[in-house]
Design a protein around this motif. Sequence first.
Motif, PDB file in Angstrom:
ATOM      1  N   ARG A  10      42.310  44.284  34.803  1.00  0.00           N
ATOM      2  CA  ARG A  10      41.758  44.143  36.152  1.00  0.00           C
ATOM      3  C   ARG A  10      40.254  44.437  36.178  1.00  0.00           C
ATOM      4  O   ARG A  10      39.501  43.741  36.832  1.00  0.00           O
ATOM      5  CB  ARG A  10      42.511  45.064  37.109  1.00  0.00           C
ATOM      6  CG  ARG A  10      42.112  44.884  38.546  1.00  0.00           C
ATOM      7  CD  ARG A  10      42.891  45.850  39.428  1.00  0.00           C
ATOM      8  NE  ARG A  10      42.466  45.726  40.789  1.00  0.00           N
ATOM      9  CZ  ARG A  10      43.242  45.333  41.771  1.00  0.00           C
ATOM     10  NH1 ARG A  10      44.494  45.045  41.549  1.00  0.00           N
ATOM     11  NH2 ARG A  10      42.770  45.244  42.994  1.00  0.00           N
ATOM     12  N   LYS A  11      39.821  45.446  35.427  1.00  0.00           N
ATOM     13  CA  LYS A  11      38.392  45.803  35.422  1.00  0.00           C
ATOM     14  C   LYS A  11      37.530  44.673  34.845  1.00  0.00           C
ATOM     15  O   LYS A  11      36.347  44.576  35.145  1.00  0.00           O
ATOM     16  CB  LYS A  11      38.158  47.104  34.657  1.00  0.00           C
ATOM     17  CG  LYS A  11      38.368  47.014  33.164  1.00  0.00           C
ATOM     18  CD  LYS A  11      38.038  48.333  32.484  1.00  0.00           C
ATOM     19  CE  LYS A  11      38.219  48.281  30.997  1.00  0.00           C
ATOM     20  NZ  LYS A  11      37.358  47.348  30.293  1.00  0.00           N
ATOM     21  N   ASP A  12      38.134  43.821  34.016  1.00  0.00           N
ATOM     22  CA  ASP A  12      37.404  42.695  33.433  1.00  0.00           C
ATOM     23  C   ASP A  12      37.463  41.443  34.303  1.00  0.00           C
ATOM     24  O   ASP A  12      36.837  40.436  33.976  1.00  0.00           O
ATOM     25  CB  ASP A  12      37.966  42.373  32.042  1.00  0.00           C
ATOM     26  CG  ASP A  12      37.799  43.537  31.079  1.00  0.00           C
ATOM     27  OD1 ASP A  12      36.757  44.232  31.169  1.00  0.00           O
ATOM     28  OD2 ASP A  12      38.707  43.755  30.253  1.00  0.00           O
ATOM     29  N   ALA A  13      38.235  41.510  35.381  1.00  0.00           N
ATOM     30  CA  ALA A  13      38.412  40.352  36.264  1.00  0.00           C
ATOM     31  C   ALA A  13      38.284  40.782  37.725  1.00  0.00           C
ATOM     32  O   ALA A  13      39.222  40.672  38.502  1.00  0.00           O
ATOM     33  CB  ALA A  13      39.776  39.717  36.002  1.00  0.00           C
ATOM     34  N   PRO A  14      37.099  41.286  38.110  1.00  0.00           N
ATOM     35  CA  PRO A  14      36.943  41.812  39.476  1.00  0.00           C
ATOM     36  C   PRO A  14      36.710  40.748  40.552  1.00  0.00           C
ATOM     37  O   PRO A  14      36.705  41.068  41.729  1.00  0.00           O
ATOM     38  CB  PRO A  14      35.714  42.714  39.348  1.00  0.00           C
ATOM     39  CG  PRO A  14      34.875  42.016  38.311  1.00  0.00           C
ATOM     40  CD  PRO A  14      35.884  41.477  37.313  1.00  0.00           C
ATOM     41  N   PHE A  15      36.520  39.498  40.142  1.00  0.00           N
ATOM     42  CA  PHE A  15      36.223  38.452  41.115  1.00  0.00           C
ATOM     43  C   PHE A  15      37.483  37.693  41.483  1.00  0.00           C
ATOM     44  O   PHE A  15      38.287  37.338  40.620  1.00  0.00           O
ATOM     45  CB  PHE A  15      35.176  37.482  40.559  1.00  0.00           C
ATOM     46  CG  PHE A  15      33.902  38.183  40.171  1.00  0.00           C
ATOM     47  CD1 PHE A  15      33.092  38.767  41.131  1.00  0.00           C
ATOM     48  CD2 PHE A  15      33.529  38.271  38.844  1.00  0.00           C
ATOM     49  CE1 PHE A  15      31.926  39.423  40.768  1.00  0.00           C
ATOM     50  CE2 PHE A  15      32.364  38.921  38.473  1.00  0.00           C
ATOM     51  CZ  PHE A  15      31.561  39.498  39.437  1.00  0.00           C
ATOM     52  N   PHE A  16      37.646  37.426  42.761  1.00  0.00           N
ATOM     53  CA  PHE A  16      38.841  36.776  43.286  1.00  0.00           C
ATOM     54  C   PHE A  16      38.431  35.517  44.046  1.00  0.00           C
ATOM     55  O   PHE A  16      37.613  35.579  44.960  1.00  0.00           O
ATOM     56  CB  PHE A  16      39.572  37.745  44.217  1.00  0.00           C
ATOM     57  CG  PHE A  16      40.725  37.143  44.943  1.00  0.00           C
ATOM     58  CD1 PHE A  16      41.917  36.888  44.282  1.00  0.00           C
ATOM     59  CD2 PHE A  16      40.631  36.831  46.287  1.00  0.00           C
ATOM     60  CE1 PHE A  16      42.995  36.325  44.947  1.00  0.00           C
ATOM     61  CE2 PHE A  16      41.700  36.270  46.964  1.00  0.00           C
ATOM     62  CZ  PHE A  16      42.883  36.015  46.292  1.00  0.00           C
ATOM     63  N   ILE A  17      38.989  34.393  43.634  1.00  0.00           N
ATOM     64  CA  ILE A  17      38.785  33.140  44.364  1.00  0.00           C
ATOM     65  C   ILE A  17      40.065  32.883  45.155  1.00  0.00           C
ATOM     66  O   ILE A  17      41.138  32.745  44.563  1.00  0.00           O
ATOM     67  CB  ILE A  17      38.502  31.953  43.425  1.00  0.00           C
ATOM     68  CG1 ILE A  17      37.198  32.175  42.666  1.00  0.00           C
ATOM     69  CG2 ILE A  17      38.440  30.646  44.221  1.00  0.00           C
ATOM     70  CD1 ILE A  17      36.842  31.065  41.682  1.00  0.00           C
ATOM     71  N   PRO A  18      39.996  32.830  46.485  1.00  0.00           N
ATOM     72  CA  PRO A  18      41.201  32.632  47.288  1.00  0.00           C
ATOM     73  C   PRO A  18      41.894  31.307  46.970  1.00  0.00           C
ATOM     74  O   PRO A  18      41.245  30.316  46.643  1.00  0.00           O
ATOM     75  CB  PRO A  18      40.686  32.630  48.723  1.00  0.00           C
ATOM     76  CG  PRO A  18      39.334  33.241  48.661  1.00  0.00           C
ATOM     77  CD  PRO A  18      38.795  32.938  47.303  1.00  0.00           C
ATOM     78  N   SER A  19      43.205  31.340  47.077  1.00  0.00           N
ATOM     79  CA  SER A  19      43.983  30.114  46.900  1.00  0.00           C
ATOM     80  C   SER A  19      43.476  29.041  47.859  1.00  0.00           C
ATOM     81  O   SER A  19      43.112  29.343  49.002  1.00  0.00           O
ATOM     82  CB  SER A  19      45.456  30.392  47.193  1.00  0.00           C
ATOM     83  OG  SER A  19      45.952  31.388  46.339  1.00  0.00           O
ATOM     84  N   PHE A  20      43.463  27.821  47.393  1.00  0.00           N
ATOM     85  CA  PHE A  20      42.974  26.660  48.143  1.00  0.00           C
ATOM     86  C   PHE A  20      41.493  26.784  48.497  1.00  0.00           C
ATOM     87  O   PHE A  20      40.971  25.989  49.265  1.00  0.00           O
ATOM     88  CB  PHE A  20      43.790  26.417  49.426  1.00  0.00           C
ATOM     89  CG  PHE A  20      45.247  26.168  49.179  1.00  0.00           C
ATOM     90  CD1 PHE A  20      45.680  24.918  48.763  1.00  0.00           C
ATOM     91  CD2 PHE A  20      46.179  27.181  49.343  1.00  0.00           C
ATOM     92  CE1 PHE A  20      47.026  24.684  48.524  1.00  0.00           C
ATOM     93  CE2 PHE A  20      47.521  26.954  49.104  1.00  0.00           C
ATOM     94  CZ  PHE A  20      47.947  25.709  48.688  1.00  0.00           C
TER      95      PHE A  20
END
Length: 172
Positions: A55-65
């Motif tokens: 999780r610490k290496d993937a802090p960015f979230f692109i919302p679905s759709f």
Amino acid sequence: IADIREDGHYLGSHGYAHLLYSSWENRDSMLVTREQFVEDTEKSYSAMAACGIKRKDAPFFIPSFEHYNDTVSRWTREIGLHLINCTYGTASAADYTTPDMKNYRSSENIYNNIMEVEEKNGLNGHLMLFHIGTVDARTDKMYKTYLDKVIKELKNRGYKFVPLKKAIGKVK
């Protein structure tokens, strides 16, 4: 996934079940609860952890759709993630579509669209989303058939690729 990571690409959460969080017609009308959002997001991080992505290496979230509102943005912050979105126009995110869908785009079509956008406006600063997990009905997997071609052609045109964390800047 190991090859994609080794090549320096960012792999992060886009949700697990690809939920539509808010209505297309009324963006402020929520279709999921906070609990559903958190559970789905945590499930995606559990799946990524099984592939060695912490999780610490993937802090960015692109919302679905690539569809969200202020509520989703707030929930994202509350669980310690940073909401980002891909740049509109290249159609890179359409690589999930299947031939039976009205909005289907083949990998070749997406590739051609990216190159048309580049020729017309350039792509400096663009963030593109490519799905590494698509349903079996999508036999034309962009990440398997055209992603290398996109990268090689853009490098030939003088583009440099930087890690997402570097492009966005430091995160807290």
